[in-house]
Design a protein around this motif. Structure first.
Motif, PDB file in Angstrom:
ATOM      1  N   PHE A  40       0.834  -1.202   0.000  1.00 38.59           N
ATOM      2  CA  PHE A  40       0.000   0.000   0.000  1.00 38.59           C
ATOM      3  C   PHE A  40       0.869   1.254   0.000  1.00 38.59           C
ATOM      4  N   THR A  41       0.276   2.372  -0.382  1.00 39.17           N
ATOM      5  CA  THR A  41       0.951   3.666  -0.317  1.00 39.17           C
ATOM      6  C   THR A  41       0.307   4.515   0.762  1.00 39.17           C
ATOM      7  N   VAL A  42       1.124   5.382   1.363  1.00 43.07           N
ATOM      8  CA  VAL A  42       0.654   6.266   2.429  1.00 43.07           C
ATOM      9  C   VAL A  42       1.003   7.698   2.059  1.00 43.07           C
ATOM     10  N   PRO A  43       0.016   8.592   2.008  1.00 42.95           N
ATOM     11  CA  PRO A  43       0.334   9.998   1.758  1.00 42.95           C
ATOM     12  C   PRO A  43       1.232  10.556   2.866  1.00 42.95           C
ATOM     13  N   VAL A  44       2.246  11.310   2.468  1.00 44.71           N
ATOM     14  CA  VAL A  44       3.119  11.942   3.463  1.00 44.71           C
ATOM     15  C   VAL A  44       2.291  12.850   4.375  1.00 44.71           C
ATOM     16  N   ALA A  45       1.237  13.459   3.834  1.00 42.96           N
ATOM     17  CA  ALA A  45       0.373  14.325   4.649  1.00 42.96           C
ATOM     18  C   ALA A  45      -0.271  13.551   5.799  1.00 42.96           C
ATOM     19  N   ASP A  46      -0.577  12.260   5.568  1.00 42.87           N
ATOM     20  CA  ASP A  46      -1.142  11.444   6.642  1.00 42.87           C
ATOM     21  C   ASP A  46      -0.083  11.097   7.684  1.00 42.87           C
ATOM     22  N   LEU A  47       1.153  10.870   7.232  1.00 39.33           N
ATOM     23  CA  LEU A  47       2.242  10.556   8.160  1.00 39.33           C
ATOM     24  C   LEU A  47       2.578  11.752   9.050  1.00 39.33           C
ATOM     25  N   THR A  48       2.416  12.957   8.521  1.00 36.09           N
ATOM     26  CA  THR A  48       2.747  14.143   9.312  1.00 36.09           C
ATOM     27  C   THR A  48       1.574  14.644  10.143  1.00 36.09           C
ATOM     28  N   HIS A  49       0.366  14.122   9.911  1.00 36.32           N
ATOM     29  CA  HIS A  49      -0.800  14.622  10.641  1.00 36.32           C
ATOM     30  C   HIS A  49      -0.715  14.197  12.103  1.00 36.32           C
ATOM     31  N   PRO A  50      -0.821  15.153  13.035  1.00 35.83           N
ATOM     32  CA  PRO A  50      -0.678  14.836  14.458  1.00 35.83           C
ATOM     33  C   PRO A  50      -1.636  13.753  14.954  1.00 35.83           C
ATOM     34  N   ASP A  51      -2.854  13.680  14.386  1.00 35.30           N
ATOM     35  CA  ASP A  51      -3.830  12.687  14.843  1.00 35.30           C
ATOM     36  C   ASP A  51      -3.370  11.255  14.554  1.00 35.30           C
ATOM     37  N   ASN A  52      -2.461  11.091  13.602  1.00 35.88           N
ATOM     38  CA  ASN A  52      -2.027   9.757  13.191  1.00 35.88           C
ATOM     39  C   ASN A  52      -0.732   9.326  13.853  1.00 35.88           C
ATOM     40  N   ARG A  53      -0.259  10.109  14.818  1.00 35.97           N
ATOM     41  CA  ARG A  53       1.029   9.835  15.442  1.00 35.97           C
ATOM     42  C   ARG A  53       0.843   9.403  16.896  1.00 35.97           C
ATOM     43  N   ALA A  54       1.736   8.530  17.348  1.00 35.76           N
ATOM     44  CA  ALA A  54       1.677   8.040  18.727  1.00 35.76           C
ATOM     45  C   ALA A  54       3.037   7.463  19.089  1.00 35.76           C
ATOM     46  N   THR A  55       3.158   7.046  20.351  1.00 38.09           N
ATOM     47  CA  THR A  55       4.350   6.339  20.823  1.00 38.09           C
ATOM     48  C   THR A  55       3.973   4.896  21.091  1.00 38.09           C
ATOM     49  N   ALA A  56       4.655   3.975  20.432  1.00 38.15           N
ATOM     50  CA  ALA A  56       4.403   2.549  20.630  1.00 38.15           C
ATOM     51  C   ALA A  56       5.173   2.061  21.857  1.00 38.15           C
ATOM     52  N   ILE A  57       4.501   1.273  22.690  1.00 38.59           N
ATOM     53  CA  ILE A  57       5.108   0.743  23.909  1.00 38.59           C
ATOM     54  C   ILE A  57       5.044  -0.778  23.869  1.00 38.59           C
ATOM     55  N   HIS A  58       6.220  -1.431  23.904  1.00 40.64           N
ATOM     56  CA  HIS A  58       6.282  -2.895  23.867  1.00 40.64           C
ATOM     57  C   HIS A  58       6.589  -3.413  25.281  1.00 40.64           C
ATOM     58  N   PRO A  78       8.437   5.876  18.034  1.00 37.78           N
ATOM     59  CA  PRO A  78       7.363   6.498  17.261  1.00 37.78           C
ATOM     60  C   PRO A  78       6.516   5.461  16.532  1.00 37.78           C
ATOM     61  N   ALA A  79       5.253   5.800  16.346  1.00 39.07           N
ATOM     62  CA  ALA A  79       4.319   4.943  15.609  1.00 39.07           C
ATOM     63  C   ALA A  79       3.397   5.817  14.780  1.00 39.07           C
ATOM     64  N   PHE A  80       2.889   5.220  13.699  1.00 36.98           N
ATOM     65  CA  PHE A  80       1.967   5.911  12.807  1.00 36.98           C
ATOM     66  C   PHE A  80       0.745   5.018  12.597  1.00 36.98           C
ATOM     67  N   LEU A  81      -0.437   5.592  12.744  1.00 39.40           N
ATOM     68  CA  LEU A  81      -1.681   4.859  12.511  1.00 39.40           C
ATOM     69  C   LEU A  81      -2.256   5.348  11.189  1.00 39.40           C
ATOM     70  N   VAL A  82      -1.919   4.634  10.108  1.00 40.04           N
ATOM     71  CA  VAL A  82      -2.285   5.058   8.755  1.00 40.04           C
ATOM     72  C   VAL A  82      -2.721   3.860   7.934  1.00 40.04           C
TER      73      VAL A  82
END
Length: 220
Positions: free
Chosen positions: A153-171, A178-182
């Protein structure tokens, strides 16, 4: 096989500059072992563009694989002997070859324009060369071997930079990054780390809530 920056779109200029100036320690705290151990590999960080703007090509690894099962990732894999010198053009050939094998893309439509410093993935022992490419002539892509790849799949860079799609992954192991929900996917680990640093050093990063956490389970 040579790198070329001729005819790149203007919006890629910050990525070109980042590739020229970034130091290994600015990308990751995991660097290749000084004794030269580790399995040489390469990934293709392929930038394209469509009606949604700049985009990145990603794939989701099959859930049956031994390492990094089910994780979204860049196309890539270990160098083969026929790829050539790991210190020379070997990673360039490997990145394109693996991308073709995994996604079906036509390498002739890809212009390689940069290489990032080699990084290390301790859990699998891979020494990874990130190879930067411009998808000058896009071709259809999709799953070639379901035993290796679950989705392309392809992901728009605009989606990767959008604050709503960003988080910190904890294992549970203690890893956090960093994590991206896209695109119905959770991108984390090595791939998310490289994307995060690219966005930062290209000047594309937007402020985001680093306290927003996504817990991972032991199977991740």
């Amino acid at each position: 096989m040579a790198l070329s920056r001729d005819g790149l779109p203007a919006w890629l200029s910050p990525v070109v500059r980042a590739a020229e100036t970034v130091r290994p320690t600015q990308l990751s705290r995991f660097l290749p072992p000084e004794d030269g151990s580790g399995r040489q590999s390469a990934v293709l960080i392929l930038f394209g563009e469509d009606e949604r703007g700049p985009q990145l090509l990603l794939m989701e690894r099959a859930s049956s694989l031994r390492s990094h099962a089910g994780q979204p990732s860049f196309p890539g894999g270990a160098l083969d002997p026929e790829d050539g010198d790991p210190q020379g053009e070997g990673p360039l050939r490997a990145a394109l070859r693996e991308a073709e094998e995994e996604t079906g893309l036509d390498p002739s439509g890809v212009q390689l324009f940069g290489v990032l410093p080699r990084l290390y993935i301790p859990v699998s022992g891979f020494v990874v060369t990130p190879v930067l490419g411009w998808w000058r002539e896009p071709t259809p892509v999709g799953v070639v071997d379901p035993n290796e790849t679950a989705r392309v799949f392809t992901v728009p860079v605009a989606d990767l930079t959008h604050p709503d799609n960003r988080a910190t992954a904890i294992h549970p192991s203690g890893f956090h990054g960093p994590a991206f929900l896209v695109e119905s996917a959770l991108v984390w680990g090595f791939t998310a780390g490289v994307i995060d640093r690219l966005l930062h050093f290209a000047g594309w990063e937007r402020p985001w809530d680093r306290d927003k956490q996504v817990p991972l389970d032991w199977r991740a």
